[in-house]
Design a protein around this motif. Structure first.
Motif, PDB file in Angstrom:
ATOM      1  N   VAL A   1       0.822  -1.213   0.000  1.00 57.52           N
ATOM      2  CA  VAL A   1       0.000   0.000   0.000  1.00 57.52           C
ATOM      3  C   VAL A   1       0.855   1.262   0.000  1.00 57.52           C
ATOM      4  O   VAL A   1       0.315   2.366   0.082  1.00 57.52           O
ATOM      5  N   ASP A   2       2.160   1.101  -0.098  1.00 61.70           N
ATOM      6  CA  ASP A   2       3.047   2.271   0.002  1.00 61.70           C
ATOM      7  C   ASP A   2       3.751   2.590  -1.315  1.00 61.70           C
ATOM      8  O   ASP A   2       4.781   3.265  -1.327  1.00 61.70           O
ATOM      9  N   GLY A   3       3.185   2.140  -2.438  1.00 60.19           N
ATOM     10  CA  GLY A   3       3.810   2.420  -3.729  1.00 60.19           C
ATOM     11  C   GLY A   3       3.970   3.907  -3.982  1.00 60.19           C
ATOM     12  O   GLY A   3       5.037   4.369  -4.419  1.00 60.19           O
ATOM     13  N   ALA A   4       2.926   4.687  -3.703  1.00 59.79           N
ATOM     14  CA  ALA A   4       3.012   6.131  -3.927  1.00 59.79           C
ATOM     15  C   ALA A   4       4.062   6.753  -3.017  1.00 59.79           C
ATOM     16  O   ALA A   4       4.819   7.649  -3.439  1.00 59.79           O
ATOM     17  N   ASP A   5       4.144   6.282  -1.773  1.00 59.65           N
ATOM     18  CA  ASP A   5       5.152   6.802  -0.839  1.00 59.65           C
ATOM     19  C   ASP A   5       6.560   6.522  -1.344  1.00 59.65           C
ATOM     20  O   ASP A   5       7.451   7.368  -1.263  1.00 59.65           O
ATOM     21  N   ARG A   6       6.766   5.322  -1.877  1.00 59.47           N
ATOM     22  CA  ARG A   6       8.094   4.988  -2.377  1.00 59.47           C
ATOM     23  C   ARG A   6       8.405   5.790  -3.638  1.00 59.47           C
ATOM     24  O   ARG A   6       9.554   6.164  -3.871  1.00 59.47           O
ATOM     25  N   GLY A   7       7.393   6.059  -4.450  1.00 56.78           N
ATOM     26  CA  GLY A   7       7.613   6.924  -5.605  1.00 56.78           C
ATOM     27  C   GLY A   7       8.015   8.323  -5.169  1.00 56.78           C
ATOM     28  O   GLY A   7       8.919   8.933  -5.758  1.00 56.78           O
ATOM     29  N   ARG A   8       7.339   8.842  -4.137  1.00 54.41           N
ATOM     30  CA  ARG A   8       7.706  10.165  -3.614  1.00 54.41           C
ATOM     31  C   ARG A   8       9.128  10.154  -3.066  1.00 54.41           C
ATOM     32  O   ARG A   8       9.896  11.097  -3.268  1.00 54.41           O
ATOM     33  N   GLU A   9       9.476   9.064  -2.378  1.00 53.67           N
ATOM     34  CA  GLU A   9      10.846   8.948  -1.867  1.00 53.67           C
ATOM     35  C   GLU A   9      11.845   8.952  -3.021  1.00 53.67           C
ATOM     36  O   GLU A   9      12.893   9.623  -2.961  1.00 53.67           O
ATOM     37  N   GLY A  10      11.531   8.228  -4.076  1.00 54.52           N
ATOM     38  CA  GLY A  10      12.411   8.201  -5.242  1.00 54.52           C
ATOM     39  C   GLY A  10      12.573   9.573  -5.872  1.00 54.52           C
ATOM     40  O   GLY A  10      13.665   9.946  -6.308  1.00 54.52           O
ATOM     41  N   ALA A  11      11.487  10.345  -5.910  1.00 49.68           N
ATOM     42  CA  ALA A  11      11.564  11.698  -6.470  1.00 49.68           C
ATOM     43  C   ALA A  11      12.457  12.591  -5.623  1.00 49.68           C
ATOM     44  O   ALA A  11      13.240  13.397  -6.151  1.00 49.68           O
ATOM     45  N   GLY A  12      12.355  12.453  -4.299  1.00 54.29           N
ATOM     46  CA  GLY A  12      13.225  13.235  -3.428  1.00 54.29           C
ATOM     47  C   GLY A  12      14.687  12.910  -3.662  1.00 54.29           C
ATOM     48  O   GLY A  12      15.544  13.808  -3.709  1.00 54.29           O
ATOM     49  N   ILE A  13      14.968  11.623  -3.834  1.00 50.42           N
ATOM     50  CA  ILE A  13      16.349  11.203  -4.118  1.00 50.42           C
ATOM     51  C   ILE A  13      16.797  11.738  -5.472  1.00 50.42           C
ATOM     52  O   ILE A  13      17.929  12.219  -5.628  1.00 50.42           O
ATOM     53  N   MET A  14      15.914  11.673  -6.469  1.00 49.81           N
ATOM     54  CA  MET A  14      16.256  12.199  -7.789  1.00 49.81           C
ATOM     55  C   MET A  14      16.591  13.683  -7.694  1.00 49.81           C
ATOM     56  O   MET A  14      17.607  14.147  -8.251  1.00 49.81           O
ATOM     57  N   ARG A  15      15.760  14.456  -6.991  1.00 43.35           N
ATOM     58  CA  ARG A  15      16.029  15.887  -6.835  1.00 43.35           C
ATOM     59  C   ARG A  15      17.370  16.110  -6.134  1.00 43.35           C
ATOM     60  O   ARG A  15      18.148  16.997  -6.527  1.00 43.35           O
ATOM     61  N   ASP A  16      17.660  15.319  -5.110  1.00 46.45           N
ATOM     62  CA  ASP A  16      18.939  15.464  -4.392  1.00 46.45           C
ATOM     63  C   ASP A  16      20.111  15.137  -5.307  1.00 46.45           C
ATOM     64  O   ASP A  16      21.156  15.810  -5.274  1.00 46.45           O
ATOM     65  N   MET A  17      19.958  14.111  -6.133  1.00 49.24           N
ATOM     66  CA  MET A  17      21.045  13.750  -7.050  1.00 49.24           C
ATOM     67  C   MET A  17      21.244  14.823  -8.106  1.00 49.24           C
ATOM     68  O   MET A  17      22.372  15.153  -8.463  1.00 49.24           O
ATOM     69  N   LEU A  18      20.157  15.395  -8.591  1.00 46.12           N
ATOM     70  CA  LEU A  18      20.285  16.467  -9.573  1.00 46.12           C
ATOM     71  C   LEU A  18      20.943  17.691  -8.960  1.00 46.12           C
ATOM     72  O   LEU A  18      21.558  18.489  -9.671  1.00 46.12           O
ATOM     73  N   ALA A  19      20.830  17.825  -7.627  1.00 44.06           N
ATOM     74  CA  ALA A  19      21.458  18.950  -6.931  1.00 44.06           C
ATOM     75  C   ALA A  19      22.905  18.643  -6.535  1.00 44.06           C
ATOM     76  O   ALA A  19      23.561  19.487  -5.933  1.00 44.06           O
ATOM     77  N   GLY A  20      23.391  17.434  -6.875  1.00 37.86           N
ATOM     78  CA  GLY A  20      24.800  17.142  -6.629  1.00 37.86           C
ATOM     79  C   GLY A  20      25.087  15.967  -5.727  1.00 37.86           C
ATOM     80  O   GLY A  20      26.233  15.543  -5.606  1.00 37.86           O
ATOM     81  N   MET A  21      24.070  15.401  -5.041  1.00 40.49           N
ATOM     82  CA  MET A  21      24.311  14.241  -4.190  1.00 40.49           C
ATOM     83  C   MET A  21      24.771  13.051  -5.030  1.00 40.49           C
ATOM     84  O   MET A  21      24.261  12.830  -6.131  1.00 40.49           O
ATOM     85  N   ARG A  22      25.742  12.290  -4.524  1.00 38.25           N
ATOM     86  CA  ARG A  22      26.198  11.084  -5.206  1.00 38.25           C
ATOM     87  C   ARG A  22      26.022   9.879  -4.312  1.00 38.25           C
ATOM     88  O   ARG A  22      26.065   9.990  -3.089  1.00 38.25           O
ATOM     89  N   THR A  23      25.824   8.732  -4.899  1.00 38.48           N
ATOM     90  CA  THR A  23      25.581   7.501  -4.157  1.00 38.48           C
ATOM     91  C   THR A  23      26.695   6.511  -4.430  1.00 38.48           C
ATOM     92  O   THR A  23      27.445   6.633  -5.396  1.00 38.48           O
ATOM     93  N   CYS A  24      26.773   5.481  -3.570  1.00 31.76           N
ATOM     94  CA  CYS A  24      27.722   4.400  -3.810  1.00 31.76           C
ATOM     95  C   CYS A  24      27.148   3.117  -3.232  1.00 31.76           C
ATOM     96  O   CYS A  24      26.265   3.152  -2.391  1.00 31.76           O
ATOM     97  N   SER A  25      27.640   1.992  -3.720  1.00 30.22           N
ATOM     98  CA  SER A  25      27.241   0.680  -3.217  1.00 30.22           C
ATOM     99  C   SER A  25      28.448   0.042  -2.563  1.00 30.22           C
ATOM    100  O   SER A  25      29.576   0.151  -3.054  1.00 30.22           O
ATOM    101  N   ILE A  26      28.207  -0.629  -1.441  1.00 27.75           N
ATOM    102  CA  ILE A  26      29.270  -1.340  -0.741  1.00 27.75           C
ATOM    103  C   ILE A  26      28.844  -2.791  -0.578  1.00 27.75           C
ATOM    104  O   ILE A  26      27.751  -3.077  -0.081  1.00 27.75           O
ATOM    105  N   LEU A  27      29.656  -3.714  -1.066  1.00 29.87           N
ATOM    106  CA  LEU A  27      29.376  -5.132  -0.907  1.00 29.87           C
ATOM    107  C   LEU A  27      29.967  -5.609   0.420  1.00 29.87           C
ATOM    108  O   LEU A  27      31.141  -5.377   0.710  1.00 29.87           O
ATOM    109  N   ILE A  28      29.134  -6.265   1.224  1.00 27.74           N
ATOM    110  CA  ILE A  28      29.619  -6.779   2.508  1.00 27.74           C
ATOM    111  C   ILE A  28      29.587  -8.296   2.519  1.00 27.74           C
ATOM    112  O   ILE A  28      28.788  -8.905   1.914  1.00 27.74           O
TER     113      ILE A  28
END
Length: 198
Positions: free
Chosen positions: A171-198
């Motif tokens: 029931v949280d598909g829209a919430d996760r979409g909103r979360e994804g949009a926030g991340i997209m906006r942050d990345m467009l503003a310069g935020m970078r991500t990385c993956s770490i294998l443990i």
């Protein structure tokens, strides 16, 4: 970036090889929207779009100007693997849409994460890799996934961020979409991500 251009695409199928093949007809009965179809939904009440896409677009709207670049959305009920000819045609249609888009600043992928085709075990990875090949290494790719999704190395290598549903029932598909949009906006503003294998 005053009005970033964000591609919208996705393939949603929870598949297992013991069920009948999911063919084009099943997708078209459930959800199969080309760029024009997505654009028509965005201009209307958006009820024909997956909830994650609705949430993503709503949050992007709330955070400022942007330009959606509709590519293709396909969804079928849980069932057998996607017919491979249909799946590869869908991938090539997505590729053509991205190639002909005139360039995008980001890609939003609405995916399930447990898709198969009749010939490939990592159908979702194929979608993600196609998007990355089209837009290059520096364009943010953000995806939403069902919590039953199987994250593969190819998906991890191709997407910057994958946001999984948290609830079952989902029931949280829209919430996760909103979360994804926030991340997209942050990345467009310069935020970078990385993956770490443990």
């Amino acid at each position: 970036m005053s009005a970033p251009r964000i591609a919208i695409l996705g393939f949603v199928l929870e598949a297992n090889r013991n069920a009948p093949v999911s063919d084009r007809e099943i997708f078209e009965e459930t959800l199969y929207l080309d760029g024009d179809g997505i654009a028509a939904e965005l201009a209307g009440d958006q009820k024909g779009l997956p909830s994650a896409v609705q949430g993503f677009c709503g949050e992007m709207d709330a955070r400022g100007a942007w330009t959606p670049v509709p590519i293709l959305l396909a969804e079928a009920p849980p069932g057998g693997p996607a017919d491979h000819a249909f799946f590869t045609n869908m991938i090539e249609t997505m590729r053509a849409g991205l190639d002909q888009s005139g360039g995008v600043d980001g890609v939003f992928i609405c995916e399930h994460g447990a898709g198969l085709s009749t010939e490939w075990d990592d159908a979702d990875g194929a979608v993600f890799a196609m998007a990355r090949e089209c837009v290059g290494p520096d364009v943010p790719i953000v995806a939403t996934l069902d919590l039953h999704g199987h994250v593969t190395p190819r998906m991890n290598d191709s997407a910057d961020v994958m946001v999984a549903y948290l609830t079952n029932p989902h029931v949280d598909g829209a919430d996760r979409g909103r979360e994804g949009a926030g991340i997209m906006r942050d990345m467009l503003a310069g935020m970078r991500t990385c993956s770490i294998l443990i």
